[in-house]
Motif scaffolding. Structure first.
Motif, PDB file in Angstrom:
ATOM      1  N   GLY A  33      45.193  51.106  40.063  1.00 25.48           N
ATOM      2  CA  GLY A  33      44.453  51.483  38.872  1.00 25.48           C
ATOM      3  C   GLY A  33      44.814  50.689  37.633  1.00 25.48           C
ATOM      4  N   ALA A  34      45.702  49.698  37.736  1.00 29.88           N
ATOM      5  CA  ALA A  34      46.112  48.921  36.572  1.00 29.88           C
ATOM      6  C   ALA A  34      44.912  48.204  35.959  1.00 29.88           C
ATOM      7  CB  ALA A  34      47.198  47.919  36.950  1.00 29.88           C
ATOM      8  N   ALA A  35      44.865  48.202  34.634  1.00 29.96           N
ATOM      9  CA  ALA A  35      43.668  47.747  33.918  1.00 29.96           C
ATOM     10  C   ALA A  35      43.368  46.263  34.108  1.00 29.96           C
ATOM     11  CB  ALA A  35      43.822  48.045  32.425  1.00 29.96           C
ATOM     12  N   TRP A  36      44.403  45.448  34.327  1.00 29.45           N
ATOM     13  CA  TRP A  36      44.188  44.002  34.340  1.00 29.45           C
ATOM     14  C   TRP A  36      43.747  43.465  35.692  1.00 29.45           C
ATOM     15  CZ3 TRP A  36      48.418  41.185  30.988  1.00 29.45           C
ATOM     16  CH2 TRP A  36      48.352  41.677  29.682  1.00 29.45           C
ATOM     17  N   TYR A  69      52.010  44.186  27.902  1.00 22.38           N
ATOM     18  CA  TYR A  69      50.956  44.364  28.885  1.00 22.38           C
ATOM     19  C   TYR A  69      50.158  45.628  28.618  1.00 22.38           C
ATOM     20  CZ  TYR A  69      54.137  41.113  31.212  1.00 22.38           C
ATOM     21  OH  TYR A  69      54.952  40.062  31.504  1.00 22.38           O
ATOM     22  N   ALA A  70      49.177  45.868  29.476  1.00 19.17           N
ATOM     23  CA  ALA A  70      48.394  47.092  29.359  1.00 19.17           C
ATOM     24  C   ALA A  70      49.300  48.306  29.540  1.00 19.17           C
ATOM     25  CB  ALA A  70      47.304  47.101  30.424  1.00 19.17           C
ATOM     26  N   GLN A 101      41.183  45.157  37.804  1.00 21.32           N
ATOM     27  CA  GLN A 101      40.048  45.923  38.316  1.00 21.32           C
ATOM     28  C   GLN A 101      38.991  44.952  38.842  1.00 21.32           C
ATOM     29  OE1 GLN A 101      40.121  49.519  38.489  1.00 21.32           O
ATOM     30  NE2 GLN A 101      42.202  48.743  38.231  1.00 21.32           N
ATOM     31  N   PHE A 149      50.019  55.751  35.615  1.00 19.93           N
ATOM     32  CA  PHE A 149      49.524  56.073  36.943  1.00 19.93           C
ATOM     33  C   PHE A 149      49.765  57.538  37.266  1.00 19.93           C
ATOM     34  CE2 PHE A 149      50.899  51.587  37.107  1.00 19.93           C
ATOM     35  CZ  PHE A 149      49.666  50.997  37.372  1.00 19.93           C
ATOM     36  N   ASP A 184      56.512  50.873  28.291  1.00 22.09           N
ATOM     37  CA  ASP A 184      55.578  50.089  27.496  1.00 22.09           C
ATOM     38  C   ASP A 184      56.394  49.111  26.650  1.00 22.09           C
ATOM     39  OD1 ASP A 184      53.640  48.971  25.976  1.00 22.09           O
ATOM     40  OD2 ASP A 184      52.899  50.829  25.077  1.00 22.09           O
ATOM     41  N   HIS A 230      48.838  44.944  44.677  1.00 12.59           N
ATOM     42  CA  HIS A 230      49.439  44.910  43.340  1.00 12.59           C
ATOM     43  C   HIS A 230      50.919  44.573  43.397  1.00 12.59           C
ATOM     44  CE1 HIS A 230      51.818  48.652  43.460  1.00 12.59           C
ATOM     45  NE2 HIS A 230      50.827  49.199  44.144  1.00 12.59           N
ATOM     46  N   ASP A 253      49.565  50.889  31.235  1.00 10.20           N
ATOM     47  CA  ASP A 253      49.058  51.601  32.408  1.00 10.20           C
ATOM     48  C   ASP A 253      49.874  52.859  32.663  1.00 10.20           C
ATOM     49  OD1 ASP A 253      46.988  49.748  33.239  1.00 10.20           O
ATOM     50  OD2 ASP A 253      48.600  48.387  33.790  1.00 10.20           O
ATOM     51  N   HIS A 307      40.298  57.031  40.442  1.00 11.10           N
ATOM     52  CA  HIS A 307      41.405  56.387  41.141  1.00 11.10           C
ATOM     53  C   HIS A 307      42.235  57.435  41.878  1.00 11.10           C
ATOM     54  CE1 HIS A 307      40.748  52.465  39.401  1.00 11.10           C
ATOM     55  NE2 HIS A 307      40.753  52.971  38.184  1.00 11.10           N
TER      56      HIS A 307
END
Length: 437
Positions: free
Chosen positions: A111-114, A68-69, A116, A73, A64, A101, A71, A53
């Protein structure tokens, strides 16, 4: 595999049976002499590795909150980049989905996991996810600098897709733009922009808004107030003397305020300048009625967050605020949570549906997980529909938010509907019918 683009050669990697080209620049790094300028084309010599990424735009470190994930960056100067997932660069005429996004125009990254896009590619859709300038870098109204620099980034990315996506197997004439939250507001804005016409064929607005803009006077006044606080002039040259980190530190939190709706809660946003953005998007949406639109939100977008903050609210306080009684049996905190969800998200979706024809959906599946930050069960919270739409229930953070038994059948149904829409403009239910998931 190596692909030739208008900017140079890129080499991707295999990923779950598809090919990924990550961190591909669509414009030059917008810093140094290019800071606070419109994006300019990028180019390089030789073969550029595209296997990780790229940088996200400078932003405050994400918190956090346990929902959520987690993430993280990597931010940096070379932030005008995009990720491409394709079934095969040797294919031809595949539908294309371009993802923008969210993050209140202040945080986030592709690059957020949810979100891709490899499983869109698995199912025959070339998926492109873009990064763009955030916060003051992208949207602060400075003297001697173009307004809406982040918006110009969206356009530059879409123009790059138009010029290059065929080399990755995609059809530049069959592009769907999609986004969630602030990314959905970006999509609604692009629907009404003359310079964006012809760059896409259809659109998806998830938990978004068509009113998330500022007037030019509001934006100029905001910049002047900020400049006074920082002891500098509201000009490009003065702000350019601040490092990106210093400028990020001067920004307010992504969501501020507690009244007036979503637009007043997001301090940094696109500006109605009468040119690039001619009008408040909601007012201009009817002119886009020829472009298929899919729009919706979750049923409990903000509920859990409000319930956490309003645990001790009383019936008398709700009556004073004018919050309607709602369904019998709800606690005052639950009633307030539902009212805020309606105020910030549900009515915005309804306004879009009332402005022009659209395929509509509502995500109603309620996570049974108890929120680690308080407020009771997570429910059908903001962002929870993302891993279902992208079919990534195995992504980091999904289990702690949705539980270990999140229904794959629901992900199959939602993902298939989004794939159908990207292919044909029809998600599989009647126009103006509310499809509940």
């Amino acid at each position: 595999m190596i692909v030739r683009t208008s900017s140079g050669l890129v080499e991707g990697k295999a990923e779950e049976g598809v090919l990924a080209f990550l961190g591909v620049p669509y414009a030059a790094p917008p810093f140094g002499s290019l800071r606070f300028r419109a994006p300019v084309p990028s180019s390089w010599e030789g073969v550029r590795p595209a296997v990780t990424h790229g940088h996200a735009a400078p932003q405050a470190a994400g918190e956090d909150i346990g929902l959520y994930a987690p993430d993280v960056f990597e931010t940096g100067a070379d932030c005008l980049n995009l990720d491409i997932r394709t079934p095969s660069p040797g294919a031809a005429g595949l539908p294309v989905l371009v993802w923008i996004h969210g993050g209140a125009f202040a945080i986030g990254g592709n690059g957020a996991a949810w979100h891709q896009g490899h499983r869109f590619a698995r199912d025959g859709v070339v998926c492109v996810a873009i990064n763009y300038r955030l916060g003051f870098e992208g949207f602060l109204a400075l003297e001697d600098a173009p307004l809406n620099r982040g918006v110009l980034d969206w356009l530059a990315a879409l123009e790059w897709v138009r010029d290059n996506i065929a080399a990755f197997g995609g059809d530049p004439g069959n592009v769907t733009i999609a986004g969630q939250s602030a990314g959905a507001a970006a999509v609604a804005t692009l629907l009404t922009m003359p310079r964006a016409q012809g760059l896409f064929r259809r659109a998806i607005v998830m938990s978004g808004s068509a009113t998330l803009v500022a007037t030019e006077q509001e934006a100029r006044d905001y910049a002047k107030t900020l400049a006074i606080r920082l002891g500098i002039e509201p000009a490009r040259s003065a702000f350019a003397r601040l490092s990106p980190a210093e400028l990020v530190a001067a920004q307010p939190p992504p969501l501020t305020g507690d009244s007036g709706g979503l637009s007043e809660s997001v301090p940094i946003k696109p500006v109605v300048d009468g040119d690039l953005i001619p009008a408040v998007p909601l007012a201009a949406l009817p002119a886009s009625a020829h472009l298929p639109l899919l729009v919706g939100c979750t049923s409990q977008e903000a509920d859990v967050f409000v319930r956490r903050m309003a645990a001790d609210v009383s019936e008398a306080a709700l009556d004073h605020l004018g919050v309607e009684a709602g369904e019998p049996g709800r606690t005052p905190a639950e009633r307030l949570g539902r009212a805020v969800t309606e105020h910030l998200f549900t009515r915005e979706t309804r306004w879009i549906r009332e402005a022009r024809p659209a395929y509509a959906y509502e995500f109603r599946w309620e996570s049974p997980v108890e929120s680690p930050v308080g407020g009771g069960r997570v429910g059908a919270v903001h962002n929870l529909d993302l891993p279902f739409v992208f079919d990534v229930l195995d992504a980091p953070g999904v289990e702690r938010t949705a539980g270990p038994d999140a229904p794959q059948a629901l992900a199959d149904a939602m993902h298939a509907a989004w794939v159908r829409f990207a292919r044909t403009g029809d998600p599989g239910w009647p126009l103006d019918h509310l499809r509940r998931f």
